[in-house]
Design an enzyme around this catalytic site. Structure first.
Site, PDB file in Angstrom:
ATOM      1  CB  THR A  97      41.430  19.855 -42.401  1.00 31.17           C
ATOM      2  OG1 THR A  97      40.616  20.786 -41.679  1.00 31.17           O
ATOM      3  CG2 THR A  97      40.932  18.446 -42.139  1.00 31.17           C
ATOM      4  CB  CYS A  98      45.230  18.972 -46.072  1.00 25.60           C
ATOM      5  SG  CYS A  98      43.704  19.426 -46.923  1.00 25.60           S
TER       6      CYS A  98
END
Length: 243
Positions: free
Chosen positions: A49-50
């Protein structure tokens, strides 16, 4: 809902970072004093996600943040300096400052250091974002305490809505092209003249007219898309821009 850290000074720590292959010490005052700074903290560099959403969207919206009075955008993670330096290079993040909270001191001071031993991560930062004015925390968006890695409120758009709800966000523009195509060159020229930033998907090995047809309904190029909407070829783009 007001977070207990809002109205409080950001923790005073010294970050050990790497810049251009050299060690540098960065203090909290270096980061925050006399500036309006957006900070977003995340569990780890290179994590899905990052890398796919959190950092890229802040970098994409950075010029709009700056136009809205923000001086700096800082990405913070409990990773070492080498990892953060390599992640910045990998992400090609042009507008975001990546800071390693290697010992977790800042995250602990924020009350955001959490145990992720189940993932083999050890201690990491919980995901959150905040706006810091001259060293004082004005606003925080903290992800809900649910299992996994929630990503609901610390995103760039939520922060920008808080700072400037009327901000004009840049449009996402993608164009299918092929080498030597005069209509493609014309479409690119029109976009450049109007100041549009675009990404180009060039037909070649692994990308054929079949893919263009699948997403646009036509195998011809160029095919221009804006914010999920098909504009069409060069003539269609010219008409759309004339509006």
């Amino acid at each position: 809902m007001t977070h207990p850290m809002e109205g409080q000074p950001a923790p005073q720590v010294t970050f050990r970072a790497r810049r251009n292959g050299e060690w540098v010490d960065i203090t909290s005052d270096d980061v925050f004093k006399g500036k309006k700074v957006v900070v977003f903290a995340l569990p780890g560099a290179f994590t899905p996600t990052c890398s796919s959403t959190h950092l890229p969207r802040y970098d994409e919206l950075a010029p709009t943040f700056f136009e809205s009075g923000v001086n700096d955008i800082v990405c913070l993670s409990v990773n070492d300096a080498f990892v953060m330096e390599e992640w910045k290079r990998d992400q090609q993040a042009q507008h975001v400052t990546l800071i390693p909270d290697g010992n977790g001191e800042f995250s602990a001071g924020m009350g955001m250091l959490v145990d992720k031993q189940d993932l083999g991560f050890g201690k990491r930062s919980w995901r959150y974002s905040m706006l810091v004015n001259d060293g004082v925390i004005e606003k925080m968006f903290v992800e809900p305490e649910v299992p996994g890695d929630p990503f609901e409120v610390s995103d760039a758009d939520t922060m920008l809505n808080y700072i400037n709800p009327n901000a004009n966000r840049p449009q996402a523009v993608t164009m299918f092209t092929k080498p030597g195509c005069p209509h493609c060159a014309s479409a690119k020229r029109m976009l450049q003249q109007r100041g549009y930033q675009y990404e180009e998907i060039e037909l070649g090995e692994g990308i054929t007219p079949r893919s263009v047809r699948a997403v646009s309904g036509s195998g011809l190029v160029p095919q221009v898309f804006m914010d999920g909407k098909l504009i069409g070829g060069a003539d269609d783009l010219e008409k759309w821009l004339a509006k």
